[in-house]
Motif scaffolding. Sequence first.
Motif, PDB file in Angstrom:
ATOM      1  N   ILE A 298      12.556  -6.126  -4.292  1.00  0.00           N
ATOM      2  CA  ILE A 298      12.840  -5.247  -4.038  1.00  0.00           C
ATOM      3  C   ILE A 298      12.164  -4.716  -2.566  1.00  0.00           C
ATOM      4  O   ILE A 298      10.797  -5.158  -3.091  1.00  0.00           O
ATOM      5  CB  ILE A 298      13.544  -4.134  -4.279  1.00  0.00           C
ATOM      6  N   GLN A 299      12.378  -4.438  -1.921  1.00  0.00           N
ATOM      7  CA  GLN A 299      11.363  -4.153  -0.643  1.00  0.00           C
ATOM      8  C   GLN A 299      11.602  -2.983  -0.215  1.00  0.00           C
ATOM      9  O   GLN A 299      12.316  -2.783   0.851  1.00  0.00           O
ATOM     10  CB  GLN A 299      11.673  -5.207   0.801  1.00  0.00           C
ATOM     11  N   PRO A 300      11.073  -1.341  -0.522  1.00  0.00           N
ATOM     12  CA  PRO A 300      11.435  -0.046  -0.150  1.00  0.00           C
ATOM     13  C   PRO A 300      10.202   0.459   0.774  1.00  0.00           C
ATOM     14  O   PRO A 300       9.886  -0.593   0.671  1.00  0.00           O
ATOM     15  CB  PRO A 300      11.514   0.621  -1.873  1.00  0.00           C
ATOM     16  N   VAL A 301      10.644   1.817   1.186  1.00  0.00           N
ATOM     17  CA  VAL A 301       9.837   1.556   2.012  1.00  0.00           C
ATOM     18  C   VAL A 301       9.342   3.184   1.479  1.00  0.00           C
ATOM     19  O   VAL A 301      10.214   3.795   1.158  1.00  0.00           O
ATOM     20  CB  VAL A 301      10.042   2.138   3.040  1.00  0.00           C
ATOM     21  N   VAL A 302       8.036   3.580   1.648  1.00  0.00           N
ATOM     22  CA  VAL A 302       7.473   4.604   0.686  1.00  0.00           C
ATOM     23  C   VAL A 302       7.838   5.797   2.282  1.00  0.00           C
ATOM     24  O   VAL A 302       7.365   6.021   2.823  1.00  0.00           O
ATOM     25  CB  VAL A 302       6.049   4.285   0.780  1.00  0.00           C
TER      26      VAL A 302
ATOM     27  N   GLU B 264       0.431  14.659  -7.491  1.00  0.00           N
ATOM     28  CA  GLU B 264       1.649  14.693  -7.398  1.00  0.00           C
ATOM     29  C   GLU B 264       2.793  14.016  -7.443  1.00  0.00           C
ATOM     30  O   GLU B 264       3.816  14.076  -8.639  1.00  0.00           O
ATOM     31  CB  GLU B 264       1.587  16.174  -6.830  1.00  0.00           C
ATOM     32  N   GLN B 265       3.010  13.401  -6.399  1.00  0.00           N
ATOM     33  CA  GLN B 265       4.586  12.290  -5.991  1.00  0.00           C
ATOM     34  C   GLN B 265       4.185  11.128  -5.359  1.00  0.00           C
ATOM     35  O   GLN B 265       3.592  11.128  -4.987  1.00  0.00           O
ATOM     36  CB  GLN B 265       5.697  13.448  -5.869  1.00  0.00           C
ATOM     37  N   LEU B 266       5.467  10.426  -5.874  1.00  0.00           N
ATOM     38  CA  LEU B 266       5.587   9.396  -4.873  1.00  0.00           C
ATOM     39  C   LEU B 266       7.250   9.177  -5.117  1.00  0.00           C
ATOM     40  O   LEU B 266       7.796   9.064  -5.599  1.00  0.00           O
ATOM     41  CB  LEU B 266       5.208   8.071  -5.575  1.00  0.00           C
ATOM     42  N   HIS B 267       7.278   8.874  -3.444  1.00  0.00           N
ATOM     43  CA  HIS B 267       8.710   8.026  -3.901  1.00  0.00           C
ATOM     44  C   HIS B 267       9.889   7.312  -2.457  1.00  0.00           C
ATOM     45  O   HIS B 267       8.765   7.740  -1.332  1.00  0.00           O
ATOM     46  CB  HIS B 267       9.504   9.707  -2.394  1.00  0.00           C
ATOM     47  N   TRP B 268      10.006   6.534  -2.645  1.00  0.00           N
ATOM     48  CA  TRP B 268      10.622   5.455  -1.419  1.00  0.00           C
ATOM     49  C   TRP B 268      12.252   5.629  -1.073  1.00  0.00           C
ATOM     50  O   TRP B 268      12.913   6.392  -2.486  1.00  0.00           O
ATOM     51  CB  TRP B 268       9.917   4.766  -2.251  1.00  0.00           C
ATOM     52  N   ARG B 269      12.767   4.657  -0.925  1.00  0.00           N
ATOM     53  CA  ARG B 269      14.019   4.133  -0.278  1.00  0.00           C
ATOM     54  C   ARG B 269      14.225   2.857   0.036  1.00  0.00           C
ATOM     55  O   ARG B 269      13.210   2.007   0.269  1.00  0.00           O
ATOM     56  CB  ARG B 269      13.724   5.400   1.122  1.00  0.00           C
TER      57      ARG B 269
ATOM     58  N   GLN C 192       0.967  -1.178   0.222  1.00  0.00           N
ATOM     59  CA  GLN C 192       0.156  -0.299   0.147  1.00  0.00           C
ATOM     60  C   GLN C 192       0.940   1.157  -0.005  1.00  0.00           C
ATOM     61  O   GLN C 192       2.188   1.250   0.286  1.00  0.00           O
ATOM     62  CB  GLN C 192      -0.797   0.013   1.261  1.00  0.00           C
ATOM     63  N   ILE C 193       0.599   2.597  -0.396  1.00  0.00           N
ATOM     64  CA  ILE C 193       0.920   3.603  -0.856  1.00  0.00           C
ATOM     65  C   ILE C 193       0.759   4.076   0.482  1.00  0.00           C
ATOM     66  O   ILE C 193      -1.051   4.981   0.480  1.00  0.00           O
ATOM     67  CB  ILE C 193       0.877   4.594  -2.762  1.00  0.00           C
ATOM     68  N   ARG C 194       1.731   3.953   1.510  1.00  0.00           N
ATOM     69  CA  ARG C 194       0.906   4.741   3.077  1.00  0.00           C
ATOM     70  C   ARG C 194       2.867   5.149   3.400  1.00  0.00           C
ATOM     71  O   ARG C 194       3.736   4.772   3.352  1.00  0.00           O
ATOM     72  CB  ARG C 194       0.377   4.422   3.805  1.00  0.00           C
ATOM     73  N   LEU C 195       2.687   6.270   4.094  1.00  0.00           N
ATOM     74  CA  LEU C 195       4.279   6.472   4.662  1.00  0.00           C
ATOM     75  C   LEU C 195       4.081   5.508   5.430  1.00  0.00           C
ATOM     76  O   LEU C 195       3.410   5.299   6.320  1.00  0.00           O
ATOM     77  CB  LEU C 195       3.397   8.073   5.278  1.00  0.00           C
ATOM     78  N   GLY C 196       5.984   5.460   5.418  1.00  0.00           N
ATOM     79  CA  GLY C 196       6.148   4.268   5.724  1.00  0.00           C
ATOM     80  C   GLY C 196       6.108   2.714   6.208  1.00  0.00           C
ATOM     81  O   GLY C 196       6.863   1.818   6.435  1.00  0.00           O
ATOM     82  N   GLN C 197       5.105   2.715   5.038  1.00  0.00           N
ATOM     83  CA  GLN C 197       4.727   0.917   4.292  1.00  0.00           C
ATOM     84  C   GLN C 197       5.880   0.739   3.508  1.00  0.00           C
ATOM     85  O   GLN C 197       6.504   1.605   3.065  1.00  0.00           O
ATOM     86  CB  GLN C 197       3.112   1.232   4.094  1.00  0.00           C
ATOM     87  N   THR C 198       5.966  -0.870   3.709  1.00  0.00           N
ATOM     88  CA  THR C 198       7.112  -1.507   2.586  1.00  0.00           C
ATOM     89  C   THR C 198       6.043  -2.055   1.814  1.00  0.00           C
ATOM     90  O   THR C 198       5.117  -2.866   1.957  1.00  0.00           O
ATOM     91  CB  THR C 198       7.862  -2.762   3.758  1.00  0.00           C
ATOM     92  N   LEU C 199       7.120  -1.424   0.833  1.00  0.00           N
ATOM     93  CA  LEU C 199       6.429  -2.091  -1.082  1.00  0.00           C
ATOM     94  C   LEU C 199       7.430  -3.635  -1.024  1.00  0.00           C
ATOM     95  O   LEU C 199       8.407  -3.740  -1.464  1.00  0.00           O
ATOM     96  CB  LEU C 199       6.846  -1.300  -2.148  1.00  0.00           C
ATOM     97  N   ASP C 200       6.340  -4.359  -1.758  1.00  0.00           N
ATOM     98  CA  ASP C 200       7.364  -5.987  -1.884  1.00  0.00           C
ATOM     99  C   ASP C 200       7.223  -5.507  -4.138  1.00  0.00           C
ATOM    100  O   ASP C 200       6.447  -5.479  -4.514  1.00  0.00           O
ATOM    101  CB  ASP C 200       5.983  -6.978  -1.612  1.00  0.00           C
ATOM    102  N   LEU C 201       8.614  -5.711  -3.973  1.00  0.00           N
ATOM    103  CA  LEU C 201       8.154  -5.238  -5.687  1.00  0.00           C
ATOM    104  C   LEU C 201       9.525  -5.887  -5.960  1.00  0.00           C
ATOM    105  O   LEU C 201      10.496  -6.497  -6.138  1.00  0.00           O
ATOM    106  CB  LEU C 201       9.057  -4.001  -6.371  1.00  0.00           C
ATOM    107  N   THR C 202       8.787  -7.165  -7.653  1.00  0.00           N
ATOM    108  CA  THR C 202       9.722  -7.337  -8.017  1.00  0.00           C
ATOM    109  C   THR C 202      10.452  -6.009  -9.537  1.00  0.00           C
ATOM    110  O   THR C 202       9.970  -5.696 -10.487  1.00  0.00           O
ATOM    111  CB  THR C 202       8.844  -8.805  -9.541  1.00  0.00           C
TER     112      THR C 202
END
Length: 187
Positions: A99-103, A110-115, A78-88
């Motif tokens: 990869i498991q970036p954090v939102v 406007e924007q989506l940023h993850w680390r 889910q695109i939520r602050l601090g949530q971990t995404l599970d991406l190929t």
Amino acid sequence: MGFTSPPQLKAGMFGSRGPAAGPQLPGAPKPVKPKGPTGIRIEHRIGVQAPAEVIWDVLYDLERWHEWNPLYPRAAGQIRLGQTLDLTLALPGQPERQIQPVVLEWVPNEQLHWRLTLMGGLMKSIRFIEIDALSATGCIVNNGELFQGLLAKGALRQVGRSVHRGFGQMNEALKLRAEAAWEAQRG
């Protein structure tokens, strides 16, 4: 008669536009250039003939990324602050990897940023997808990543071109998907 500055254009954390460059009064201090994060930046920009809301709807629906996104053929979370995404991640010419970036930040339309932290913390990246609305039905999508850390430069020598190609392929697919969705909405 005094000079007035043109309005500031929206630029996200990683946007390439700085302060508006307008006429300066003699003796006036120069505008301070905003400081952003440092590192090696790779990005791809594309024009999309659809409203920002339509582009955002395509991006926000992670569960359907597999239908259009060649760079991330599988996405969950889910695109939520601090949530971990599970991406190929499927970079051109490279093996797929999970990869498991954090939102970090998201602003609808406007924007989506993850680390993402890699190689035991020796390399970090901040991924950004930013939508700049130019009109009610036209936008620029800036799709990129800022790489930081001791191993960033060496790693990018190996995969930098592939990363840029992947961003371009994702942007082209996003453009097609958003413009088709906009066309279907207009009937």
